[in-house]
Write a protein that holds these residues in place. Structure first.
Motif, PDB file in Angstrom:
ATOM      1  N   GLN A 156      -9.241  12.150   2.951  1.00  0.00           N
ATOM      2  CA  GLN A 156     -10.366  11.246   2.705  1.00  0.00           C
ATOM      3  C   GLN A 156     -10.230  10.568   1.346  1.00  0.00           C
ATOM      4  OE1 GLN A 156     -14.211  13.170   3.075  1.00  0.00           O
ATOM      5  NE2 GLN A 156     -15.192  11.647   1.771  1.00  0.00           N
ATOM      6  N   ILE A 157      -9.832  11.331   0.324  1.00  0.00           N
ATOM      7  CA  ILE A 157      -9.667  10.772  -1.020  1.00  0.00           C
ATOM      8  C   ILE A 157      -8.559   9.733  -1.031  1.00  0.00           C
ATOM      9  CG2 ILE A 157      -8.871  11.318  -3.360  1.00  0.00           C
ATOM     10  CD1 ILE A 157     -10.466  13.957  -3.077  1.00  0.00           C
ATOM     11  N   PHE A 158      -7.422  10.041  -0.380  1.00  0.00           N
ATOM     12  CA  PHE A 158      -6.324   9.073  -0.325  1.00  0.00           C
ATOM     13  C   PHE A 158      -6.799   7.755   0.285  1.00  0.00           C
ATOM     14  CE2 PHE A 158      -3.283  12.821  -0.368  1.00  0.00           C
ATOM     15  CZ  PHE A 158      -2.752  12.513  -1.601  1.00  0.00           C
ATOM     16  N   ARG A 159      -7.501   7.841   1.399  1.00  0.00           N
ATOM     17  CA  ARG A 159      -7.945   6.614   2.089  1.00  0.00           C
ATOM     18  C   ARG A 159      -8.951   5.846   1.237  1.00  0.00           C
ATOM     19  NH1 ARG A 159      -7.766  10.376   6.780  1.00  0.00           N
ATOM     20  NH2 ARG A 159      -5.823   9.875   7.873  1.00  0.00           N
ATOM     21  N   GLU A 160      -9.849   6.565   0.566  1.00  0.00           N
ATOM     22  CA  GLU A 160     -10.836   5.897  -0.288  1.00  0.00           C
ATOM     23  C   GLU A 160     -10.178   5.160  -1.441  1.00  0.00           C
ATOM     24  OE1 GLU A 160     -13.391   9.058  -1.458  1.00  0.00           O
ATOM     25  OE2 GLU A 160     -14.622   8.990   0.377  1.00  0.00           O
ATOM     26  N   ARG A 161      -9.004   5.647  -1.878  1.00  0.00           N
ATOM     27  CA  ARG A 161      -8.289   5.022  -2.987  1.00  0.00           C
ATOM     28  C   ARG A 161      -7.327   3.937  -2.504  1.00  0.00           C
ATOM     29  NH1 ARG A 161      -8.121   8.361  -7.613  1.00  0.00           N
ATOM     30  NH2 ARG A 161      -6.961   6.660  -8.579  1.00  0.00           N
ATOM     31  N   GLY A 162      -7.346   3.632  -1.204  1.00  0.00           N
ATOM     32  CA  GLY A 162      -6.499   2.567  -0.672  1.00  0.00           C
ATOM     33  C   GLY A 162      -5.089   2.991  -0.360  1.00  0.00           C
ATOM     34  N   MET A 204       0.837  -1.190   0.000  1.00  0.00           N
ATOM     35  CA  MET A 204       0.000   0.000   0.000  1.00  0.00           C
ATOM     36  C   MET A 204       0.878   1.247   0.000  1.00  0.00           C
ATOM     37  SD  MET A 204      -2.717   1.280   2.911  1.00  0.00           S
ATOM     38  CE  MET A 204      -3.760  -0.153   2.742  1.00  0.00           C
ATOM     39  N   PRO A 205       0.692   2.160  -0.976  1.00  0.00           N
ATOM     40  CA  PRO A 205       1.460   3.399  -0.967  1.00  0.00           C
ATOM     41  C   PRO A 205       1.144   4.223   0.279  1.00  0.00           C
ATOM     42  CG  PRO A 205       0.369   3.082  -3.090  1.00  0.00           C
ATOM     43  CD  PRO A 205      -0.202   2.074  -2.144  1.00  0.00           C
ATOM     44  N   LYS A 206       2.091   5.055   0.672  1.00  0.00           N
ATOM     45  CA  LYS A 206       1.941   5.856   1.880  1.00  0.00           C
ATOM     46  C   LYS A 206       2.253   7.312   1.549  1.00  0.00           C
ATOM     47  CE  LYS A 206       3.244   5.757   6.788  1.00  0.00           C
ATOM     48  NZ  LYS A 206       4.108   5.091   7.790  1.00  0.00           N
ATOM     49  N   VAL A 207       1.359   8.214   1.976  1.00  0.00           N
ATOM     50  CA  VAL A 207       1.481   9.633   1.663  1.00  0.00           C
ATOM     51  C   VAL A 207       1.523  10.447   2.951  1.00  0.00           C
ATOM     52  CG1 VAL A 207       0.236  11.632   0.697  1.00  0.00           C
ATOM     53  CG2 VAL A 207       0.404   9.519  -0.612  1.00  0.00           C
ATOM     54  N   LEU A 208       2.369  11.470   2.948  1.00  0.00           N
ATOM     55  CA  LEU A 208       2.432  12.430   4.044  1.00  0.00           C
ATOM     56  C   LEU A 208       1.837  13.747   3.577  1.00  0.00           C
ATOM     57  CD1 LEU A 208       3.449  13.492   6.817  1.00  0.00           C
ATOM     58  CD2 LEU A 208       5.620  14.039   5.678  1.00  0.00           C
ATOM     59  N   VAL A 210      -5.168  17.792  -5.805  1.00  0.00           N
ATOM     60  CA  VAL A 210      -3.840  17.233  -5.558  1.00  0.00           C
ATOM     61  C   VAL A 210      -3.945  15.787  -5.073  1.00  0.00           C
ATOM     62  CG1 VAL A 210      -3.466  17.878  -3.114  1.00  0.00           C
ATOM     63  CG2 VAL A 210      -1.544  17.846  -4.715  1.00  0.00           C
ATOM     64  N   ALA A 211      -4.961  15.492  -4.272  1.00  0.00           N
ATOM     65  CA  ALA A 211      -5.137  14.122  -3.795  1.00  0.00           C
ATOM     66  C   ALA A 211      -5.500  13.180  -4.945  1.00  0.00           C
ATOM     67  CB  ALA A 211      -6.210  14.078  -2.712  1.00  0.00           C
ATOM     68  N   GLU A 212      -6.385  13.634  -5.827  1.00  0.00           N
ATOM     69  CA  GLU A 212      -6.780  12.790  -6.960  1.00  0.00           C
ATOM     70  C   GLU A 212      -5.612  12.555  -7.910  1.00  0.00           C
ATOM     71  OE1 GLU A 212     -10.124  14.885  -8.564  1.00  0.00           O
ATOM     72  OE2 GLU A 212     -11.570  13.786  -7.315  1.00  0.00           O
ATOM     73  N   GLN A 213      -4.827  13.609  -8.167  1.00  0.00           N
ATOM     74  CA  GLN A 213      -3.678  13.471  -9.068  1.00  0.00           C
ATOM     75  C   GLN A 213      -2.626  12.532  -8.490  1.00  0.00           C
ATOM     76  OE1 GLN A 213      -4.021  18.067 -10.795  1.00  0.00           O
ATOM     77  NE2 GLN A 213      -2.089  17.358  -9.949  1.00  0.00           N
ATOM     78  N   MET A 214      -2.312  12.699  -7.215  1.00  0.00           N
ATOM     79  CA  MET A 214      -1.301  11.847  -6.590  1.00  0.00           C
ATOM     80  C   MET A 214      -1.782  10.404  -6.506  1.00  0.00           C
ATOM     81  SD  MET A 214       0.106  14.376  -3.570  1.00  0.00           S
ATOM     82  CE  MET A 214       1.295  13.161  -2.955  1.00  0.00           C
TER      83      MET A 214
END
Length: 526
Positions: A16-22, A1-5, A294-298
Motif C-alpha cells: 500500500q505504501i509503495f503504491r501511495e508513493r507512485g 515509474m520505479p518497480k518493486v517486487l 522497509v517500504a518507506e525506506q525503499m
C-alpha cells in the motif's frame, strides 16, 4: 515509474505504501531461485524477509536492481559484497522488531528460571509435581549481555527493572554509553565467570561465530543459563548439549539454530532446554512495523534518493538528499576529472570541504567523488560500489572538513597522491546550484564540466590559440566554450574546451604535435 517486487510474505501495508508513493509493486512469493532469476531483471527494488536468498547469481540477473530492502534485522540471506559490487544498496529495518525480540529474550529468561515449559507439560499430563520444579529468582542475579547494541540495550533496561545486575561484553560499547545504560562493561572471560544468565545480541560474523564455543562454555559459571534470540551459530550446539548433560550449564533457551528450519538438533529432548522456532520478531506489531519501515525506506530511496539503514552505503535522509544533490554532482565531476587526468597514477585521495559544504553530511560527497574517480575503471560504478573498487585498488581515502572562510561561499577540493606527485582540483556551486571548476593543479580557472571536453596544457605564447582553433576547425570540431588559466604570463597555461563532438585519436595526435603543447587529454562528463 520505479518497480518493486515483494518476494516474501509481508504485511499488506508495505504494498500500500509503495503504491501511495507512485511505485509499481508486484507481490510474488514462494519463488524458487531459478524462478526469481527469471523475473528479477524487470525490477528496481526487491523487498524481502528471510525466505528469499539474494545470491550472487540473483544479483547478476538483476540488471535494473537498485535496492534490496530486508524487513527485519538479519541479512544473512543477502550476499552484501556481491550487492555492493553490483552497485545495489542493501537496507534492513533494525528497529522495527527490536522490542519484540528483546521481550522474547526476557520471556525465555523467565521460562528458564521457573521451568515453565516442563511444569506446563507435567501439569497438563495430570501430574501435580509441585516439589519437582524448584526455580530461581531473577532479582539480584547477574545478567551478562554479549552485544549491547539496539536490542541488547533494551534487554538491559528491562533486566535493570527486574533488579538484576547487568554486565556487558561488546567491543563497540564505550564507557560513556555503558554508564548511560547502567551496565558494567567487561571482557568476555569476566562475563563468563560472573554471569548467572547470558543473553546474546550480536550479528553472526567471522568474529562472533561460536563466540560461546566449547572453551568459552567451560569457563562459564557453573549453573549458568543461556538465551540466544540473535543468530544461530553464535553458540556451539554440540558443546551446549554436553554442558547441559553434565550439569555445568543450568539451562538453555534457543530461538535460533545453525540450521533452520531446525527439524532435528542434538539439543532436542535434552533436560533444561527450551526451544522456539525463531519467534523473536513474531508479534503482530513487529510484522506491521518492519513492513511499513522497509517500504518507506525503499520508497524514499527510489523517489528522492534518501538512504536509511543501509549496510553498504552512508545514510542520507530524504530531507538531506535535495540539499546535497548539487554538491554530489560537483563532487562526482571533480572526481571524474581527476580520474581521467591522473588515472592509474593515483595512490590516495583526500576530499576537503569548506564553507556551506562543511555544514553538510560529508559521506555522500565522498561517495560521489569516488564514483567519479572510479568511473575510469568501470562503466557501472556508482556510490555504492565505488568505495569497494577504491579499496580493491588500495586507495587511501581521507575526509577533511574546514571551518575557515574562503574565497567562495562553498568549496570542494579533491587532492590525489600520484606517482608524479600531488594533484588537486577544486570546484564551487554558482547561485543556481550549477557546478563550476575553479582550480586545476594549482591554476585558477573557471569552467563548466559537461559533455565532451579537451584538456590542454601548453606554453603561454602568442598565436597558440589561433593554431588550436584552426586545427579543430579543419577537423570539423566546433568549440562550445573556452576556458583559459595560467600560472603567469609566458608560463604554463591550461585550456579547457567543451566541444560539440568527441575528439578521435587522430585529432588528438595532431593537437599534441602543435608547437608549445605539453599535454592533451580528451575528457567526457555526464
Amino acid at each position: 515509474m520505479p518497480k518493486v517486487l515483494i518476494s516474501d510474505k509481508m504485511d499488506p501495508k508495505a504494498a500500500q505504501i509503495f503504491r501511495e508513493r507512485g511505485i509499481e509493486v508486484d507481490e510474488i512469493t514462494g519463488k524458487t531461485k531459478d524462478e526469481l532469476i527469471a523475473i528479477i531483471g524487470g525490477y528496481d527494488g526487491l523487498a524481502i524477509r528471510s525466505a528469499t536468498k539474494v545470491t550472487k547469481e540473483v544479483l547478476a540477473a538483476a540488471t535494473n536492481l537498485k535496492v534490496v530492502g530486508r524487513a527485519g534485522i538479519g541479512v544473512d540471506n543477502v550476499d552484501i559484497p556481491a550487492a555492493s559490487a553490483a552497485g545495489v544498496v542493501v537496507m534492513n529495518t533494525p528497529f522495527g522488531n527490536s522490542i519484540t525480540t528483546a521481550e522474547h529474550a526476557i520471556a525465555l529468561m523467565f521460562a528458564l528460571a521457573r521451568q515453565l515449559p516442563e511444569a506446563d507439560a507435567s501439569t497438563q499430563a495430570g501430574k501435580w509435581e509441585k516439589n519437582r520444579f524448584m526455580g530461581v529468582e531473577l532479582t539480584a542475579k547477574t545478567l551478562g549481555l554479549i552485544g549491547a547494541g539496539n536490542i541488547g540495550s533494551i534487554v538491559a533496561d528491562r533486566a535493570l527493572g527486574l533488579k538484576m545486575k547487568v554486565i556487558a561484553y561488546d567491543p563497540f560499547l564505550t564507557a560513556e554509553r555503558a554508564l548511560e545504560l547502567g551496565v558494567e562493561k567487561v571482557e568476555l572471560d569476566q562475563l563468563l565467570a560472573r554471569a548467572d544468565f547470558i543473553t546474546l545480541h550480536t550479528p553472526l560474523t567471522d568474529q562472533t561465530r561460536n563466540i560461546l564455543s566449547r572453551e568459552a562454555l567451560a569457563k562459564a559459571k557453573k549453573g549458568v543459563r543461556i538465551i540466544n534470540c540473535a543468530r544461530g551459530g553464535l553458540v556451539d550446539e554440540v558443546a551446549l548439549k554436553e554442558g547441559l548433560d553434565s550439569g555445568h550449564i543450568g539451562g538453555a533457551a534457543l530461538d535460533v539454530f545453525v540450521e533452520e528450519p531446525a527439524k532435528a538438533s542434538p539439543l532436542f529432548g535434552t533436560p533444561n532446554f527450551i526451544s522456539t522456532p525463531h519467534l523473536g520478531a513474531s508479534t503482530t506489531e513487529a510484522q506491521v512495523n518492519v513492513a511499513i519501515q522497509v517500504a518507506e525506506q525503499m520508497a524514499d530511496f527510489l523517489i528522492a534518493g534518501g538512504v536509511t539503514n543501509a549496510l553498504n552505503m552512508p545514510s542520507l535522509s530524504a530531507e538531506e538528499a535535495p540539499k546535497l544533490k548539487p554538491y554530489m554532482a560537483l563532487a562526482e565531476r571533480l572526481g571524474s576529472l581527476l580520474g581521467q587526468l591522473a588515472g592509474d597514477a593515483i595512490r590516495g585521495v583526500a576530499i576537503e570541504v569548506e564553507g556551506a559544504a562543511a555544514e553538510l553530511n560529508q559521506k555522500p560527497i565522498t561517495g560521489a567523488v569516488l564514483a567519479g574517480l572510479m568511473r575510469v575503471y568501470s562503466d557501472t560504478v556508482n556510490m555504492v560500489n565505488a568505495p569497494t573498487l577504491a579499496r580493491e585498488r588500495g586507495l587511501d581515502v581521507r575526509e577533511v572538513r574546514h571551518d575557515r572562510e574562503g574565497d567562495y561561499h562553498t568549496l570542494v577540493r579533491v587532492s590525489a597522491e600520484t606517482a608524479e606527485g600531488p594533484r588537486s582540483v577544486a570546484g564551487t556551486l554558482f547561485g543556481n546550484g550549477a557546478p563550476r571548476l575553479v582550480e586545476i593543479f594549482g591554476i585558477k580557472v573557471e569552467a563548466d564540466l559537461a559533455g565532451p571536453m579537451l584538456y590542454i596544457v601548453n606554453e603561454d605564447a602568442p598565436g597558440f590559440i589561433g593554431r588550436l582553433g584552426t586545427t579543430l576547425g579543419q577537423a570539423g570540431v566546433n568549440i562550445g566554450t573556452f576556458h583559459l588559466g595560467r600560472r603567469a604570463a609566458g608560463g604554463e597555461a591550461v585550456l579547457l574546451l567543451s566541444v560539440d563532438t568527441a575528439v578521435d585519436e587522430a585529432l588528438l595526435a595532431d593537437l599534441r604535435a602543435l608547437p608549445g603543447v605539453r599535454t592533451v587529454h580528451a575528457l567526457r562528463f555526464g
